[in-house]
Design a protein around this motif. Sequence first.
Motif: not given
Length: 281
Positions: A113, A116, A118-125
């Motif tokens: 995070r 940066r 990954r573009p969003n939290r879903a991709a981060e997970r």
Amino acid sequence: MILLDVRGVRKSYRSFGQAPVNALNDVYLRVPAGEITGLVGESGSGKSTTIRCILGLEKPDDGWIEFDGIRIDGAGKEQRRRLQREIQVVFQDPTGSLNPRMTAGELIGEGIRVHRLRPNRAAERVRVLELLRLVGLDERDIDRYPRSFSGGQRQRIAIARALAVEPRLLICDEAVSALDVSVQAQILNLLQDMRDDLGLTVLFVAHDLAVVRQLCSRVAILSDGHIVEEGLSGEVFADPRAEYTRQLLAAVPIPDPPVARARARERLLALAQPLSLEVSS
């Protein structure tokens, strides 16, 4: 290719009313890309100061350190941000390096995070779950807190957190010395897999020669703030040139002394046998 190049680094510490203490004295160290290099020395030899200088936490009094051609002490703002991501460290005590208020998923995802990646939290997970599997943990561990893991599992979380930002150099500072032997073997195998599968470069800092011999392709011996010997692990351990290296090797415990003595006697007897020459008529 040399990824990390330490050139003539000197570092001393001064206290009021006391003589300076020379922690590093003309240290030269090269870490090739894609290899695991061991840095070995007893307590007080300068290992921790070397790590702090590589990480930019200490500024050398003399000499310099380059990472992929970038002078660490002269890096600009963007270069420092890049170095913070590409050089990661795993410490000896995973308990002390993991925030007890954060879950395993939060700990591993924090760097993703911040940088940066990954573009969003879903991709981060999704990436966090990949890393958990990569280090041999279960996806269900993502919501567990550090206190519910064993020491070896916490060290795996620390490694996953370091790998999350896709580093090029991983510094392991006595990363297995506090673990049981069976857990040590698991972590060492994991590091070897990381090197083979990801091309990761590792600087493995330790005082355990047996572990370094097993894991590292190259080794540097640090004593009293300077490198006394450096080379391929097999060559250094088989025929050490420095007296300090020979003393370290002599102090390594022998797993089965009677068997070792018997094999040594057999080698001596074989060398003592006169050469027999067959003369053909």
